[in-house]
Design an enzyme around this catalytic site. Structure first.
Site, PDB file in Angstrom:
ATOM      1  N   ARG A   2       0.354  -0.425   6.470  1.00 16.86           N
ATOM      2  CA  ARG A   2      -0.073   0.847   5.863  1.00 16.86           C
ATOM      3  C   ARG A   2       0.613   2.035   6.521  1.00 16.86           C
ATOM      4  O   ARG A   2       0.025   3.089   6.723  1.00 16.86           O
ATOM      5  CB  ARG A   2      -1.591   1.016   5.930  1.00 16.86           C
ATOM      6  CG  ARG A   2      -2.390  -0.080   5.279  1.00 16.86           C
ATOM      7  CD  ARG A   2      -2.126  -0.175   3.767  1.00 16.86           C
ATOM      8  NE  ARG A   2      -2.839  -1.332   3.232  1.00 16.86           N
ATOM      9  CZ  ARG A   2      -2.288  -2.560   3.138  1.00 16.86           C
ATOM     10  NH1 ARG A   2      -1.050  -2.748   3.507  1.00 16.86           N
ATOM     11  NH2 ARG A   2      -2.990  -3.557   2.655  1.00 16.86           N
ATOM     12  N   SER A  10     -10.058   1.787  -0.247  1.00 18.60           N
ATOM     13  CA  SER A  10     -10.315   1.340   1.120  1.00 18.60           C
ATOM     14  C   SER A  10     -10.140   2.505   2.090  1.00 18.60           C
ATOM     15  O   SER A  10      -9.049   3.067   2.188  1.00 18.60           O
ATOM     16  CB  SER A  10      -9.365   0.198   1.498  1.00 18.60           C
ATOM     17  OG  SER A  10      -9.581  -0.913   0.666  1.00 18.60           O
ATOM     18  N   GLU A  15      -7.559   4.458   6.907  1.00 20.69           N
ATOM     19  CA  GLU A  15      -6.380   4.285   6.055  1.00 20.69           C
ATOM     20  C   GLU A  15      -6.103   5.576   5.285  1.00 20.69           C
ATOM     21  O   GLU A  15      -4.972   5.904   4.982  1.00 20.69           O
ATOM     22  CB  GLU A  15      -6.621   3.133   5.078  1.00 20.69           C
ATOM     23  CG  GLU A  15      -5.421   2.786   4.209  1.00 20.69           C
ATOM     24  CD  GLU A  15      -5.652   1.535   3.386  1.00 20.69           C
ATOM     25  OE1 GLU A  15      -5.201   1.525   2.224  1.00 20.69           O
ATOM     26  OE2 GLU A  15      -6.280   0.585   3.865  1.00 20.69           O
TER      27      GLU A  15
END
Length: 336
Positions: free
Chosen positions: A163, A237, A332
């Site tokens: 990520r 998320s 995230e």
């Protein structure tokens, strides 16, 4: 002619539905328009906004927000094995994935139904169900704000991580991604190693694998676990799955035999959702902010939660996971 709006609400431009203002706001759908916008705005910090699906605003943005609306899908060339597709950074990610599915090309099927635009894919190195964006990237064209020029990035230039990419750290807010070129397989190689996909394919009674079948399975799974941002404000998320050393994993497994994890050669990726659920957060609500009842990784805005409300709620979750498991969670979502 580029238009600059002043003191514009960004509530409709972020999927958390946080109502903050941008000092200046503009859009661009061509390189010429982007250059025109930048030429009229001096000494302002700049934020390029795509779908607003991976951002949490905690205060007004005292700078220039530019919405990326670069469109277009072009089939550049192909060889025996691959086809190369250039796509505008402002294209909707899932619609682009469906375009490739309809063509029968392989590579993006596991990344179906991820919210946001194409330009966000390399910045975040989006991933799902065993596949990350970096596996298909060929080239990126991005515009450097200060140098006023287009720069080409190869896969190695992007310094991809979990990520993460060079656009999130070293070059943070220095570039606007204009377009992305991906290489997709003409004869797909399927990846259904992620258990949930196999189970879903069985439920769907799929006998013959195809990119469409896998895409449909992923859509079914994500639809069942994730709230629609149009109904409940969220950014998907909120936390990354933490990566720990094998020794740490073994210690945790001895204490919690049911722990959910994804081992690799040297490290182990833990399920952040499982950790959060074990701390009792799943379905919990405080005022207008809560942890989604079907997926602990997702924080939701039930109405008029502020960005600071969301941030503080996430802090409490991170603290409780640290106290119980001695594991550090990372967001995230990009916090501004």
């Amino acid at each position: 002619m580029a238009q600059i709006e002043l003191n514009t609400s960004l509530r409709n431009y972020n999927t958390f539905r946080i109502d903050i203002n941008a000092k200046s706001f503009a859009r661009f759908n061509s390189l010429e328009t982007l250059e025109e916008v930048l030429s009229t705005q001096h000494n302002q910090k700049i934020l390029i906004l795509g779908g607003g699906s991976n951002i949490l605003f905690t205060k007004d943005y005292e700078g220039l927000v530019i919405k990326n609306e670069m469109k277009g899908i072009t089939e550049m060339h192909e060889d025996e094995e691959y086809v190369f597709i250039k796509v505008g950074a402002g294209e909707n990610w899932h619609q682009f994935v469906r375009y490739t599915i309809d063509k029968g090309w392989g590579g993006l099927e596991n990344l179906s139904f991820i919210p946001g635009t194409v330009g966000a894919a390399p910045i975040q190195n989006i991933g799902a169900y065993g596949v990350e964006f970096e596996s298909v990237l060929w080239n990126i064209e991005a515009y450097h704000f200060e140098d006023r020029r287009v720069v080409n990035f190869t896969k190695s230039d992007c310094e991809f991580g979990y990520r993460n990419s060079v656009f999130k750290n070293k070059f943070n807010q220095q570039f606007a991604i204009l377009n992305v070129t991906v290489q997709l397989r003409k004869s797909p190689k399927f990846n259904i190693s992620y258990g949930a996909i196999e189970k879903e394919l069985e439920k769907m009674n799929i006998k013959s694998l195809s990119v469409k079948a896998i895409s449909d399975a992923v859509i079914h799974i994500r639809s069942s676990k994730l709230p629609d941002p149009a109904v409940l404000g969220n950014a998907g998320s909120f936390f990354k799955n933490p990566i720990v050393e094998k020794e740490t994993y073994e210690r945790l497994k001895n204490l919690y035999p049911q722990i959910v994890a994804y081992p690799s050669i040297d490290e182990v990726k833990l399920s952040a959702g499982w950790l959060i659920d074990q701390c009792g957060w799943k379905g919990k609500r405080v005022g207008d902010i809560g942890c989604y009842e079907k997926q602990a990784l997702v924080l939701v805005n039930y109405g008029n939660a502020s960005g600071k409300d969301v941030f503080h709620f996430s802090e409490k979750i991170m603290d409780s996971v640290w106290e119980k498991f001695n594991v550090k969670l990372e967001r995230e979502v990009n916090v501004l």
